[in-house]
Design an enzyme around this catalytic site. Structure first.
Site, short mmCIF file in Angstrom:
data_model
loop_
_atom_site.label_atom_id
_atom_site.label_comp_id
_atom_site.label_asym_id
_atom_site.label_seq_id
_atom_site.Cartn_x
_atom_site.Cartn_y
_atom_site.Cartn_z
N ASN A 55 -81.34 118.51 76.49
CA ASN A 55 -81.19 119.79 77.20
C ASN A 55 -82.35 120.10 78.13
O ASN A 55 -82.18 120.80 79.12
CB ASN A 55 -81.00 120.94 76.19
CG ASN A 55 -81.99 120.90 75.06
OD1 ASN A 55 -82.12 119.90 74.36
ND2 ASN A 55 -82.73 121.97 74.88
N GLN A 107 -74.85 119.02 75.81
CA GLN A 107 -75.25 119.07 77.22
C GLN A 107 -74.49 118.06 78.07
O GLN A 107 -74.35 118.24 79.28
CB GLN A 107 -76.76 118.83 77.36
CG GLN A 107 -77.62 119.99 76.89
CD GLN A 107 -77.46 121.25 77.74
OE1 GLN A 107 -76.99 121.22 78.87
NE2 GLN A 107 -77.87 122.38 77.18
N SER A 138 -70.25 122.76 72.81
CA SER A 138 -70.42 124.21 72.86
C SER A 138 -69.76 124.77 74.11
O SER A 138 -70.08 124.36 75.23
CB SER A 138 -71.93 124.52 72.87
OG SER A 138 -72.13 125.90 73.06
N HIS A 165 -69.94 127.53 75.90
CA HIS A 165 -70.63 128.21 77.02
C HIS A 165 -71.42 127.26 77.90
O HIS A 165 -71.90 127.65 78.97
CB HIS A 165 -71.51 129.35 76.51
CG HIS A 165 -72.73 128.95 75.74
ND1 HIS A 165 -74.00 129.10 76.26
CD2 HIS A 165 -72.91 128.42 74.50
CE1 HIS A 165 -74.88 128.71 75.36
NE2 HIS A 165 -74.25 128.28 74.29
N THR A 198 -61.21 134.43 59.91
CA THR A 198 -60.16 134.53 60.93
C THR A 198 -60.68 133.99 62.25
O THR A 198 -61.79 134.31 62.67
CB THR A 198 -59.71 136.00 61.07
OG1 THR A 198 -59.22 136.42 59.79
CG2 THR A 198 -58.61 136.16 62.11
N CYS A 229 -88.17 130.32 72.75
CA CYS A 229 -87.59 130.70 71.46
C CYS A 229 -86.90 132.04 71.62
O CYS A 229 -86.96 132.66 72.67
CB CYS A 229 -88.66 130.71 70.37
SG CYS A 229 -89.94 131.91 70.67
N1 PLP Z 1 -77.46 121.15 71.32
C1 PLP Z 1 -77.98 121.19 72.55
C2 PLP Z 1 -78.45 119.91 73.18
C3 PLP Z 1 -78.10 122.41 73.24
O1 PLP Z 1 -78.64 122.43 74.46
C4 PLP Z 1 -77.65 123.60 72.60
C5 PLP Z 1 -77.81 124.91 73.26
O2 PLP Z 1 -78.81 125.18 73.90
C6 PLP Z 1 -77.10 123.51 71.32
C7 PLP Z 1 -77.02 122.27 70.72
C8 PLP Z 1 -76.61 124.72 70.59
O3 PLP Z 1 -75.42 125.25 71.14
P1 PLP Z 1 -74.93 126.71 70.80
O4 PLP Z 1 -75.54 127.62 71.82
O5 PLP Z 1 -73.43 126.70 70.91
O6 PLP Z 1 -75.36 127.02 69.40
#
Ligand code: PLP
Length: 339
Positions: A114, A133, A153, A155, A191, A280
Site C-alpha cells: 500500500n 491494493q 476491500s 473502498h 445480518t 495511524c
Molecule cells: N491491506 C492493505 C494492503 C491495505 O492497504 C488496507 C487498507 O488500507 C487493508 C488491508 C485494510 O482494508 P480495510 O480498509 O477494508 O480494512
C-alpha cells in the site's frame, strides 16, 4: 481553488455504478434471511453482488464471504493461526502473524504494498494473499494465483467503505469468528450489509471492465511523467521501488530530512490530499515501518510521502501538485541552507 485528491490507496472515489446500486438497494425492505418475497429480494441483491465479485476476481471454484472490511476478512483467516509474514504487510495482517518462518507455518503475503506500490510474486503455496491494493489496478485472478485464501476491500476500487470480502477455495475450512445467526454459510454471522454489498458488487464489476479497457495504462503514463519531472528538478529525490514491478498509480518518494508530516500539511493547505507512508488512526505521522523494513534509515523513512492516483486524475492536476510541491521544496532547501 478546488481540491485535488491524490490519495487513492487510502480510499478511492465512489463509482457511479456503486452509488446507483446502493441507492436501489436502499429501497429493499427485506432481511436476506427471511423466507418471504421481501427477504428473497434482499437475498438476491446479496447473491447478485457475490456473483459480480466472483467474476471480477476470477474466483471460479471459490467461495466468498462478505465482511465489514478487509481487516475483518484477514482476522477471520489469521487470528489464532500459525501464519508468518514479513514486516512489509499491512497492520491488519501483521498483528496476527509471526515473523520467523518455521516448519508447518503458512505464509501470509500481500500482492502489492500500500505504501510503495511494489508488486510481489505470491507463490501458489502461500496460504493467504492480501490482494487489497492490487485488485482493480493490475490483472488479478484468484483462480490462477493458486493461493487458497485472499482478501479484498470495496473502498479501494470505488465501492463503499466498510465492506470487504474473503475469497477462499472451495473445501477450505473457515472457522467463524463472529457466531450467531449463521449468515454467510455460517462463516460470518450478522445480518448482511445489503446496501454496502450491492455497492461492492457493482464496483468490482466496473473495476474489472475498466482494467480490461486499458485505463490504468494511461494512469501509469501520467505517474511516470510526473516522476520524471520531479526527478529532473530534484536530483536528491528518492523514489521508492521505482525500478521493479509496481502498481501503475503509486508514487512514493522522499527528500531526506524534509519531514513527511510537514509536507502533508503544506500540501493540504495548498489544496492537495496526499499521505505519508503510514498514518495511524490518531492522524499522527510516524516514520514508515515498511521503509524501515526495506532497510532505509529512520530519517528517510520519516520523510516519505505517497501520491496515489486513479483514472480520473488528470495530468494537469499532477502538474499543479508538482508546482506546489517544488515551491515548498525550494523553501525547505533555503531553510536548510540557512538562507
Ligand atoms: N491491506 C492493505 C494492503 C491495505 O492497504 C488496507 C487498507 O488500507 C487493508 C488491508 C485494510 O482494508 P480495510 O480498509 O477494508 O480494512
Amino acid at each position: 481553488m478546488s481540491r485535488v485528491y491524490l490519495d487513492w490507496n487510502a480510499t478511492a472515489p465512489l463509482r457511479p455504478e456503486a452509488r446507483a446500486a446502493m441507492i436501489a438497494a436502499m429501497d429493499c425492505l427485506g432481511n436476506p434471511s427471511s423466507v418471504h418475497a421481501e427477504g428473497r429480494a434482499a437475498k438476491s441483491i446479496v447473491e447478485k453482488a457475490r456473483g459480480q465479485v466472483a467474476e471480477a476476481v476470477g474466483a471460479s471454484g471459490a467461495d466468498i464471504v462478505f465482511t465489514s472490511s478487509a481487516t475483518e476478512a484477514a482476522a477471520l483467516v489469521l487470528a489464532g493461526q500459525n501464519y508468518f509474514s514479513s514486516d512489509l504487510e499491512h497492520n491488519c495482517v501483521s498483528v496476527w502473524t509471526g515473523d520467523t518462518p518455521q516448519p508447518l507455518k503458512s505464509v501470509a503475503q500481500q500482492l502489492a504494498n500500500n505504501e510503495t506500490g511494489e508488486i510481489y510474486d505470491v507463490e501458489p503455496a502461500t496460504g493467504f494473499c492480501d490482494a487489497v491494493q492490487a485488485f482493480g489496478k493490475i490483472p488479478y485472478a484468484f483462480a490462477w494465483s493458486g493461493v487458497e485464501r485472499a482478501i479484498i476491500s470495496s473502498h479501494k476500487f470505488g465501492g463503499p467503505k466498510g465492506v470487504g470480502a474473503l475469497i477462499f477455495k472451495q473445501g477450505i475450512e473457515v472457522e467463524a469468528a463472529i457466531k450467531g445467526g449463521g449468515q454467510e454459510m455460517g462463516r460470518r454471522s450478522g445480518t448482511e450489509n445489503v446496501i454496502g454489498i450491492a455497492g461492492m458488487g457493482a464496483a468490482a464489476q466496473a473495476a474489472a471492465k475498466e482494467l480490461a479497457d486499458g485505463v490504468w495504462q494511461i494512469v501509469e503514463q501520467n505517474r511516470n511523467v510526473f516522476e520524471e519531472r520531479l526527478l529532473n528538478e530534484v536530483p536528491e529525490l528518492i523514489i521508492f521501488s521505482k525500478d521493479g514491478p509496481r502498481l501503475p498509480n503509486t508514487s512514493y518518494f522522499a527528500v531526506k530530512g524534509w519531514k513527511a508530516e510537514t509536507q502533508v500539511m503544506q500540501m493540504d493547505l495548498a489544496g492537495f490530499a496526499v499521505s505519508a507512508g503510514s498514518a495511524c488512526s490518531s492522524g499522527k505521522v510516524k516514520a514508515s515501518r515498511v521503509l524501515k523494513a526495506m532497510g532505509y534509515d529512520e530519517i528517510t523513512a520519516g520523510s516519505a510521502i505517497r501520491v496515489s492516483i486513479g483514472p480520473s486524475t488528470s495530468a494537469a492536476e499532477l502538474d499543479s501538485f508538482a508546482d506546489a510541491w517544488l515551491k515548498e521544496y525550494k523553501r525547505f532547501k533555503a531553510r536548510q541552507e540557512g538562507k
